[in-house]
Design a protein around this motif. Sequence first.
Motif, mmCIF file in Angstrom:
data_model
loop_
_atom_site.group_PDB
_atom_site.id
_atom_site.type_symbol
_atom_site.label_atom_id
_atom_site.label_comp_id
_atom_site.label_asym_id
_atom_site.label_seq_id
_atom_site.Cartn_x
_atom_site.Cartn_y
_atom_site.Cartn_z
ATOM 1 N N PRO A 150 9.212 6.737 -1.523
ATOM 2 C CA PRO A 150 7.943 6.729 -0.706
ATOM 3 C C PRO A 150 7.800 6.980 1.089
ATOM 4 C CG PRO A 150 7.188 5.046 -2.288
ATOM 5 C CD PRO A 150 8.503 5.008 -1.770
ATOM 6 N N ALA A 174 2.313 6.786 3.016
ATOM 7 C CA ALA A 174 1.930 6.255 1.671
ATOM 8 C C ALA A 174 1.377 5.090 1.500
ATOM 9 C CB ALA A 174 2.798 6.114 0.482
ATOM 10 N N LEU A 175 0.823 4.484 2.560
ATOM 11 C CA LEU A 175 0.567 2.748 2.948
ATOM 12 C C LEU A 175 -0.954 2.798 3.092
ATOM 13 C CD1 LEU A 175 4.002 0.511 4.426
ATOM 14 C CD2 LEU A 175 2.528 0.855 2.116
ATOM 15 N N GLU A 176 -1.073 4.364 4.119
ATOM 16 C CA GLU A 176 -2.049 3.904 4.377
ATOM 17 C C GLU A 176 -3.052 3.890 4.111
ATOM 18 O OE1 GLU A 176 -1.130 7.642 7.542
ATOM 19 O OE2 GLU A 176 0.156 6.564 8.699
ATOM 20 N N THR A 199 0.411 -2.841 -2.556
ATOM 21 C CA THR A 199 -0.940 -2.283 -2.919
ATOM 22 C C THR A 199 -1.137 -2.116 -3.786
ATOM 23 O OG1 THR A 199 -0.112 -0.471 -1.897
ATOM 24 C CG2 THR A 199 -0.157 -1.616 0.036
ATOM 25 N N GLU A 200 -2.722 -1.920 -4.048
ATOM 26 C CA GLU A 200 -3.399 -1.268 -5.156
ATOM 27 C C GLU A 200 -3.474 0.930 -5.211
ATOM 28 O OE1 GLU A 200 -7.167 -1.790 -4.625
ATOM 29 O OE2 GLU A 200 -7.707 -4.029 -5.302
ATOM 30 N N GLY A 201 -2.924 0.788 -6.675
ATOM 31 C CA GLY A 201 -1.588 1.825 -7.134
ATOM 32 C C GLY A 201 -0.821 3.193 -6.166
ATOM 33 N N GLY A 202 -0.882 2.067 -5.200
ATOM 34 C CA GLY A 202 -0.061 2.407 -4.419
ATOM 35 C C GLY A 202 2.123 2.050 -4.175
ATOM 36 N N PRO A 203 2.498 1.736 -3.040
ATOM 37 C CA PRO A 203 3.976 1.349 -3.206
ATOM 38 C C PRO A 203 3.720 0.313 -2.729
ATOM 39 C CG PRO A 203 3.281 2.837 -0.870
ATOM 40 C CD PRO A 203 2.113 2.909 -2.211
ATOM 41 N N HIS A 204 4.693 -1.046 -2.736
ATOM 42 C CA HIS A 204 5.219 -1.850 -1.718
ATOM 43 C C HIS A 204 5.836 -1.791 -0.764
ATOM 44 C CE1 HIS A 204 4.355 -3.715 -5.626
ATOM 45 N NE2 HIS A 204 4.683 -2.799 -6.508
ATOM 46 N N ALA A 223 8.323 2.075 -4.524
ATOM 47 C CA ALA A 223 7.480 1.794 -6.100
ATOM 48 C C ALA A 223 7.583 0.679 -6.705
ATOM 49 C CB ALA A 223 7.660 3.089 -6.497
ATOM 50 N N ARG A 242 -4.603 2.527 1.941
ATOM 51 C CA ARG A 242 -4.559 1.327 0.553
ATOM 52 C C ARG A 242 -4.346 0.549 0.998
ATOM 53 N NH1 ARG A 242 -2.816 4.795 -4.083
ATOM 54 N NH2 ARG A 242 -1.272 5.852 -3.388
#
Length: 290
Positions: free
Chosen positions: A39, A43-45, A63-68, A129, A47
């Motif tokens: 990602p 994609a972190l913004e 992050t909740e429901g998102g990437p690391h 992910a 989160r």
Amino acid sequence: MPELPEVEALAGFLTERLTGRAIGWVLPVAVSVLNTYDPPLSALEGRTVSGVRRHGKFLDIATEGGPHLVFHLARAGWLQWKEKLPDTPPRPGKGPLALRVVLAEPDADTGFDLTEAGTKKSLAVYVVADPADVPGIARLGPDPLDPAFTLEAFTALLSGERRQIKGVLRDQRVIAGIGNAYSDEVLHVARMSPFKLAASLTEEDIARLYQAIGSTLGEAIERSRGIDVGKLKAEKKSGLRVHGRTGEPCPVCGDTVREVSFSDSSLQYCPTCQTGGKPLADRRLSRLLK
């Protein structure tokens, strides 16, 4: 280079300050720092951070429901927490700043910078992910803080090893988190030569080395606990007994701490405590004297 105790302390520090807060934006300042593209950083913004973990010497911000957001500070990297960030975004250049993470409103003035000194840039950042998607994490051996890292498990890891024990301890595929500094410290506590072949270790040697790993890392973690990130480097240096102390007296026996130099690193040891009083051959120095 930050090793297991310092990275563990950084994980605790970030856990307290990031968990439950949202990421506003992430800006790579150094072009070379980002090692993944899907990602994307965007994609972190927005989160919310759900937690921070350590994998060996890697830090993992989930992050909740998102990437690391995963990063490895390498030899000269560090993290600087900022309660008040500058008003203007950083500009790419030749300075030490590699990446900036800014929190979302109402904490938009707060965040942290990843910096790297020197000209050799090795600090690495990943957006994934799953942390296992980072090759360095996928290759990690067992963590010495894991309850599953027993004496029996450690003995099995050394089975068939024909390398010098110093190299084995530093190999992240064998044990995660121990680097050049703490391998010197562990071997000093175990009263063992860094050049000793792993295959030659007796059951008593292995048990002594196993205990030295636990006590050395445990004491370093306790010393680092709760210390501000800006003081962690100094704390690490002050707690080392032989590493980085060439020419100083050994704190155990008073003998002079010696050094063996390599092309890009060095090791330190005490001859009386570790090698029966015999200095180890420094091949680089020997070539210079020819």
